[in-house]
Design a protein around this motif. Structure first.
Motif, short mmCIF file in Angstrom:
data_model
loop_
_atom_site.label_atom_id
_atom_site.label_comp_id
_atom_site.label_asym_id
_atom_site.label_seq_id
_atom_site.Cartn_x
_atom_site.Cartn_y
_atom_site.Cartn_z
N ARG A 167 0.06 10.21 6.50
CA ARG A 167 -0.78 10.14 7.01
C ARG A 167 -0.25 8.20 6.58
O ARG A 167 -0.84 7.78 8.28
N THR A 168 -0.59 7.93 5.71
CA THR A 168 -0.67 6.32 5.06
C THR A 168 0.66 6.01 6.28
O THR A 168 -0.07 4.43 7.45
N LEU A 169 1.34 6.03 5.82
CA LEU A 169 2.66 5.16 6.52
C LEU A 169 2.81 5.70 8.24
O LEU A 169 3.08 5.27 9.10
N SER A 170 1.92 6.80 9.38
CA SER A 170 2.01 6.92 10.51
C SER A 170 0.49 5.93 10.90
O SER A 170 0.92 5.55 11.92
N ALA A 171 -0.54 6.20 9.89
CA ALA A 171 -1.71 4.84 10.16
C ALA A 171 -0.44 3.70 10.53
O ALA A 171 -1.45 2.64 10.91
N ALA A 172 -0.64 2.96 9.53
CA ALA A 172 0.81 1.61 9.76
C ALA A 172 1.40 1.49 10.78
O ALA A 172 1.01 0.05 11.63
N ILE A 173 1.81 2.30 11.49
CA ILE A 173 2.44 2.79 12.80
C ILE A 173 1.64 1.87 13.99
O ILE A 173 1.91 1.27 14.28
N SER A 194 0.55 -1.34 0.40
CA SER A 194 0.11 0.36 0.05
C SER A 194 1.26 1.17 0.15
O SER A 194 0.81 2.34 -0.71
N PHE A 195 2.37 1.14 0.81
CA PHE A 195 2.94 2.49 0.69
C PHE A 195 3.57 2.73 -0.30
O PHE A 195 3.70 3.94 -1.21
N ARG A 196 4.12 1.02 -1.25
CA ARG A 196 4.29 2.15 -2.35
C ARG A 196 3.21 2.44 -3.92
O ARG A 196 3.95 2.89 -4.27
N ARG A 197 1.85 1.65 -3.03
CA ARG A 197 1.55 2.76 -4.10
C ARG A 197 1.30 3.91 -4.03
O ARG A 197 0.90 4.89 -4.80
N GLU A 198 1.32 4.12 -2.51
CA GLU A 198 0.98 5.44 -2.24
C GLU A 198 2.67 6.09 -3.14
O GLU A 198 2.01 7.75 -3.23
N LEU A 199 3.83 5.80 -2.81
CA LEU A 199 4.61 5.80 -3.73
C LEU A 199 5.00 6.53 -4.58
O LEU A 199 5.54 7.65 -5.14
N ALA A 200 3.96 5.48 -5.29
CA ALA A 200 3.96 5.80 -7.22
C ALA A 200 3.06 6.95 -7.27
O ALA A 200 4.14 8.05 -8.52
N GLN A 201 1.93 7.10 -6.75
CA GLN A 201 1.38 8.27 -6.94
C GLN A 201 2.12 9.54 -6.16
O GLN A 201 2.09 10.56 -7.86
N VAL A 202 2.98 9.96 -5.68
CA VAL A 202 3.93 10.76 -5.18
C VAL A 202 4.94 11.10 -6.81
O VAL A 202 5.06 12.19 -7.41
N ARG A 203 5.55 9.77 -6.72
CA ARG A 203 6.32 9.93 -8.36
C ARG A 203 5.52 10.29 -9.59
O ARG A 203 6.04 11.52 -10.46
#
Length: 599
Positions: A239-245, A93-102
């Motif tokens: 926010r996604t990463l913080s929620a995962a933590i 899921s975080f990789r998909r977020e990073l893909a959106q950022v890229r």
């Protein structure tokens, strides 16, 4: 059967309990949030870089001075952070977020490049417009000295337009209609002053329209750049990463509760098992006593079996040695018979020549006796002379003297061959075969090839004996290794005319190598690793004991060396023996043991 089943079930249960404990321990182990914290830091850094990028773009869009200020590559800096995030990211899921950022970064980078190109065109158009307005104002001022008409219109328009050039881009949309109206009146106002100012007014009008067009395009690109959502995407990823933590921490707390109750249950089970173990130890002690008795009996049986096996091995090795010795004796007998045969023939021929020589000698003695008499008879003298001349003539025609010399030389040569063969045989198989002494392997190669000559009768043997140092070894054992290797190569021949090459060479200053190469049938790849095993042979049943190479391997190992073989089926085999110049100290002790065993 029931006892075995219970043991299996107990083992399975223990494994299950241990596995569950390990599983819970892993689940409750502390999570290393170092990478996640680093990722959040990188995301905050990217957010700051995005804000600085927006500010830098706004500043550059409002800078029409044309000076080349140093540019910061925010895109490259953010891409480095993004690459580091992508390398450390674990969740999909975080990789998909990073893909959106890229994707957002790519869009913003492309928009910034377009904005930068448009701004460069705007700066060029602004400079041109400012220059043309300044020129128009100067020409108008010059004309103003000759004409009395009011000159306030054109200089005022030029000055106002020049001040509008450097206004902020954010207000351009509101100021653009007024600037267009003022630019449109430049030529008319200039011509109204004087017709000669029409060209300058037209140039100023064209420059103004070019500036307005370039500035309008830059304004559109700036608006597009400003409304890109890269910062929002970065914030969403954080926010996604913080929620995962937070989810990971909650899950760890839940598994800790499970571990506590499981440990309590496991403690109760352990107490029960401890009581069972205490009762089982008494049974185990009884079983150990019985087992020790059985082990002692079995050890005694194995020791007797091992002793018999060693005796059998010694007998088989001695049998193999006697077999090799028998082959060698048969070959030597054959080699001795050949020179003996032509020595005998030479002596027989000499014996056949003796009567003629004896007759000539007798006639010579008669002639000498007649000549010594006081009154020799002329008839007897002539008859004796004629008879002696006849005998000598026959001996000369038959080349008796030359034949006797040749036969004597051949006989001596045959006797010398027998002497050499006997000397080599004595050196090859002397009685002190286990004695350790200095030995030159080249001499052993020559003696071995001479002893094995009957086996090599239809085989071409080539020797390449290098300049090698003498080694300390058991010469007879090394000769036995050489004989076994040469005999094996000869027996492996399947060609009408075989070829064997024996090579010796030095390896540095501490070792020598002996290489025996043949062009025989070769050895299959699956059989090659086993050729040094005792009793293993690739020969037909009844044609080999499988001990020749095993004995060679053992002798070489006892000398501190190694023996290796490489082979290609249908092409041939190469066996290389490497021996140290100074063998290990255990060799002398083994030699004494071997001598005692043979005795």
């Amino acid at each position: 059967m029931n006892r075995n089943l219970r043991s299996a079930l107990a083992a399975l249960g223990a494994a299950f309990l241990l596995g569950a404990l390990i599983f819970l321990f892993v689940k409750t182990a502390g999570v290393d949030f170092k990478h996640d914290s680093h990722a959040l830091t990188l995301l905050r850094e990217m957010k700051d870089l995005d804000s600085h990028w927006d500010d830098d773009a706004t500043r550059r869009a409002n800078d029409l001075g044309g000076a080349s200020a140093p540019q910061t590559d925010f895109s490259a800096m953010m891409r480095r952070d993004l690459a580091e995030l992508d390398r450390d990211a674990a969740a999909d899921s975080f990789r998909r977020e990073l893909a959106q950022v890229r994707r957002g970064l790519d869009e913003k980078d492309a928009a910034f490049k377009a904005l930068r190109e448009a701004h460069a065109q705007t700066v060029e158009a602004a400079l041109a417009m400012d220059e043309s307005l300044r020129t128009l104002a100067q020409l108008t001022a010059a004309r103003g000295a000759s004409y009395s008409r009011s000159l306030i219109g054109v200089p005022g328009l030029a000055e106002q337009l020049r001040s509008d050039i450097n206004r902020r881009l954010e207000t351009f949309a509101a100021r653009a209609p007024g600037m267009e109206r003022r630019v449109a009146t430049l030529r008319a106002e200039s011509v109204a002053i004087h017709p000669s100012l029409g060209d300058a007014g037209s140039a100023a009008e064209a420059a103004g329209r070019a500036f307005l067009s370039a500035r309008a395009r830059e304004d559109a690109l700036w608006q597009r750049f400003s409304f890109l959502t890269l910062g929002g995407r970065i914030e969403l990823s954080a926010r996604t990463l913080s929620a995962a933590i937070e989810r990971s921490l909650d899950e760890k707390d839940r598994w800790r509760v499970y571990l506590f109750f499981y440990a309590l249950a496991l403690l109760i089970v352990s107490g029960y098992l401890a009581m069972r173990v205490a009762s089982a130890q008494a049974m185990l002690r009884d079983a150990n006593e019985k087992l020790e008795k059985r082990v002692s009996e079995r050890t005694r049986d194995l020791s007797l079996t091992l002793t018999r096996l060693k005796e059998s091995e010694a007998q088989l090795v001695q049998s193999e040695k006697m077999s090799s010795l028998g082959q060698m004796v048969a070959g030597v007998a054959h080699e001795i018979n050949s020179p003996l045969a032509y020595v005998k023939a030479s002596v027989a021929t000499v014996r056949d020549r003796m009567p003629g020589l004896q007759d000539a000698l007798a006639e010579s003695e008669r002639l000498v006796g007649i000549l010594r008499s006081d009154a020799p008879d002329a008839g007897q003298l002539q008859a004796c002379y004629d008879s002696l001349e006849s005998h000598l003539g026959r001996l000369r025609r038959e080349h008796a003297v030359e034949d006797l010399e040749a036969l004597t030389r051949d006989g001596l040569h045959g006797i010398e061959q027998i002497v050499d063969l006997v000397a080599n045989l004595r050196n090859f198989s002397r009685l002190d075969r286990s004695k350790v002494a200095s030995f030159n392997v080249n001499e052993g190669v020559r003696a071995t090839l001479l002893i094995a000559k009957p086996t090599l009768r239809k085989i071409d043997v080539e020797r390449h004996l290098g300049d090698i140092p003498s080694i300390t070894c058991s010469p007879s054992q090394v000769n036995q290794v050489l004989l076994n290797l040469v005999t094996n190569s000869a027996q492996a021949m399947d060609k009408p005319r075989g070829h064997i090459t024996v090579t010796t060479r030095a390896i540095g200053t501490n070792a020598i190598a002996i290489e025996v190469e043949d062009n025989g049938r070769g050895i299959a790849a699956e059989a090659l690793p086993r050729i040094f095993d005792p009793f293993y042979t690739t020969k037909e049943p009844g044609k080999g004991t499988g001990l020749g190479l095993s004995i060679a391997y053992k002798i070489v190992a006892q000398h501190g060396g190694r023996i290796e073989a490489r082979s290609t089926p249908g092409v041939g085999t190469v066996v290389t023996v490497t021996l140290p110049v100074e063998p290990p100290a255990e060799l002398a002790a083994f030699a004494e043991e071997e001598a005692a065993r043979v005795a």
